[in-house]
Design a protein around this motif. Structure first.
Motif, PDB file in Angstrom:
ATOM      1  N   SER A 182     -29.994 -31.473 -40.760  1.00  0.00           N
ATOM      2  CA  SER A 182     -29.465 -30.164 -40.851  1.00  0.00           C
ATOM      3  C   SER A 182     -30.176 -29.359 -41.835  1.00  0.00           C
ATOM      4  N   GLY A 183     -30.048 -27.943 -41.429  1.00  0.00           N
ATOM      5  CA  GLY A 183     -30.495 -27.054 -42.433  1.00  0.00           C
ATOM      6  C   GLY A 183     -29.501 -26.935 -43.638  1.00  0.00           C
ATOM      7  N   GLU A 184     -28.218 -27.603 -43.545  1.00  0.00           N
ATOM      8  CA  GLU A 184     -27.459 -27.399 -44.603  1.00  0.00           C
ATOM      9  C   GLU A 184     -27.601 -28.373 -45.606  1.00  0.00           C
ATOM     10  N   HIS A 185     -28.476 -29.698 -45.254  1.00  0.00           N
ATOM     11  CA  HIS A 185     -28.681 -30.797 -46.143  1.00  0.00           C
ATOM     12  C   HIS A 185     -30.311 -30.947 -45.966  1.00  0.00           C
ATOM     13  N   ILE A 186     -30.966 -30.353 -46.578  1.00  0.00           N
ATOM     14  CA  ILE A 186     -32.501 -30.299 -46.411  1.00  0.00           C
ATOM     15  C   ILE A 186     -33.076 -31.471 -47.277  1.00  0.00           C
ATOM     16  N   PRO A 187     -33.593 -32.274 -46.765  1.00  0.00           N
ATOM     17  CA  PRO A 187     -34.060 -33.509 -47.656  1.00  0.00           C
ATOM     18  C   PRO A 187     -35.392 -33.477 -48.317  1.00  0.00           C
ATOM     19  N   GLU A 188     -35.385 -32.260 -49.110  1.00  0.00           N
ATOM     20  CA  GLU A 188     -36.472 -31.964 -49.851  1.00  0.00           C
ATOM     21  C   GLU A 188     -35.937 -31.457 -51.453  1.00  0.00           C
ATOM     22  N   PRO A 189     -36.711 -31.567 -52.497  1.00  0.00           N
ATOM     23  CA  PRO A 189     -36.395 -31.282 -53.677  1.00  0.00           C
ATOM     24  C   PRO A 189     -36.184 -29.747 -54.028  1.00  0.00           C
ATOM     25  N   ASP A 190     -35.478 -29.432 -55.001  1.00  0.00           N
ATOM     26  CA  ASP A 190     -35.453 -27.827 -55.313  1.00  0.00           C
ATOM     27  C   ASP A 190     -37.110 -27.556 -55.643  1.00  0.00           C
TER      28      ASP A 190
ATOM     29  N   GLU B  20     -29.212 -23.261 -49.009  1.00  0.00           N
ATOM     30  CA  GLU B  20     -30.188 -24.377 -49.016  1.00  0.00           C
ATOM     31  C   GLU B  20     -31.704 -23.886 -48.863  1.00  0.00           C
ATOM     32  N   VAL B  21     -31.952 -22.921 -48.319  1.00  0.00           N
ATOM     33  CA  VAL B  21     -33.180 -22.218 -48.169  1.00  0.00           C
ATOM     34  C   VAL B  21     -33.504 -21.583 -49.648  1.00  0.00           C
ATOM     35  N   GLY B  22     -32.518 -20.953 -50.218  1.00  0.00           N
ATOM     36  CA  GLY B  22     -32.680 -20.497 -51.494  1.00  0.00           C
ATOM     37  C   GLY B  22     -33.006 -21.690 -52.570  1.00  0.00           C
ATOM     38  N   ARG B  23     -32.384 -22.758 -52.407  1.00  0.00           N
ATOM     39  CA  ARG B  23     -32.526 -23.850 -53.453  1.00  0.00           C
ATOM     40  C   ARG B  23     -34.086 -24.483 -53.142  1.00  0.00           C
ATOM     41  N   VAL B  24     -34.651 -24.644 -51.906  1.00  0.00           N
ATOM     42  CA  VAL B  24     -35.752 -25.202 -51.720  1.00  0.00           C
ATOM     43  C   VAL B  24     -37.191 -24.106 -51.896  1.00  0.00           C
TER      44      VAL B  24
END
Length: 261
Positions: free
Chosen positions: A89-97, A121-125
């Protein structure tokens, strides 16, 4: 609309002529913009074919794909386009910051129930200064439509049924996008229309006669499930040349007046 892109999408999606019309204008608009560089995330990558055409316009890109549907991500891996593909899900992208220089999302965000969480999440990654490049149907979409043809059908009922078939959950204004992005730690840099009223109505006309009919026949099943039940979503599926070129010239013309999409 770009006729070359239309032929390309008809080749890749022979079972979705209305979608091919929409995508041809959408990808042409993206191709006119700045070409992103670095590592990118394709948010809602689907089967990867759409992004394949986009990379043909932009040039080779380093991409990671992400989609919630495991059947679609299996097809995306077959495309050989992505460094890796996540089923998530785009709510929990399995990639680091700060993992990506850009995120691209083409006609996806209108379908996401908890969009604000996905934007966070987009802003985080995204790396500092990274870009989110997205297309969505805007507040003017309903105004562009011709509406119901059958007597006794209200415009409100027609629009409600169409939104259910398309799984469209929202049509935000530019101000609403600016606010949502700000809450996710991002800033709206540019928002511009893509499709003209005539192009939207051409899509509507073709959609009535294709996806609309199938939707009724298959008792309101989602379009992707109908395509799968008919065996239309297979790896490597293409419409042989020169049929896409012929079909592209048979589609009804559209006006060039710009919309408020």
């Amino acid at each position: 609309m770009d006729r070359h892109l239309l032929r390309r999408f008809l080749e890749l999606y022979p079972f979705q002529p209305a979608t091919a019309v929409w995508r041809a204008s959408e990808i042409a608009a993206l191709a006119r913009g700045p070409v992103p560089s670095g590592r990118g995330l394709d948010l809602g990558c689907g089967d990867g074919r759409l992004t394949r055409v986009l990379t043909e316009q932009w040039g080779s890109l380093r991409l990671t794909g992400l989609d919630v549907d495991p059947l679609e991500t299996a097809l995306a891996r077959e495309e050989g386009l992505y460094d890796r593909v996540h089923t998530a899900s785009g709510e929990h992208i399995p990639e680091p910051d700060a993992a990506f220089d850009f995120v691209v999302s083409v006609s996806v965000m209108e379908h996401i129930p908890r969009l604000e969480a996905v934007l966070r999440e987009v802003g985080r990654v995204l790396k500092p200064g990274g870009a989110l490049i997205a297309t969505v149907p805007g507040i003017g979409f309903h105004r562009c439509l011709r509406g119901p043809l059958l007597p006794g059908t209200s415009r409100a009922g027609y629009l409600e049924a169409l939104d259910r078939r398309l799984a469209h959950l929202r049509y935000w204004t530019v101000a609403e996008w600016r606010s949502a992005l700000a809450h996710a730690g991002m800033q709206l840099v540019e928002a511009r229309p893509i499709l003209s009223r005539g192009e939207v109505r051409r899509w509507e006309t073709i959609s009535r006669a294709t996806a609309g009919v199938l939707h009724a026949l298959f008792r309101r099943k989602p379009p992707i499930e109908i395509q799968r039940s008919l065996g239309l979503r297979r790896p490597g599926q293409r419409l042989p040349s020169p049929l896409p070129a012929v079909f592209s010239w048979l589609l009804p013309p559209s006006s060039t007046a710009r919309s408020a999409m």
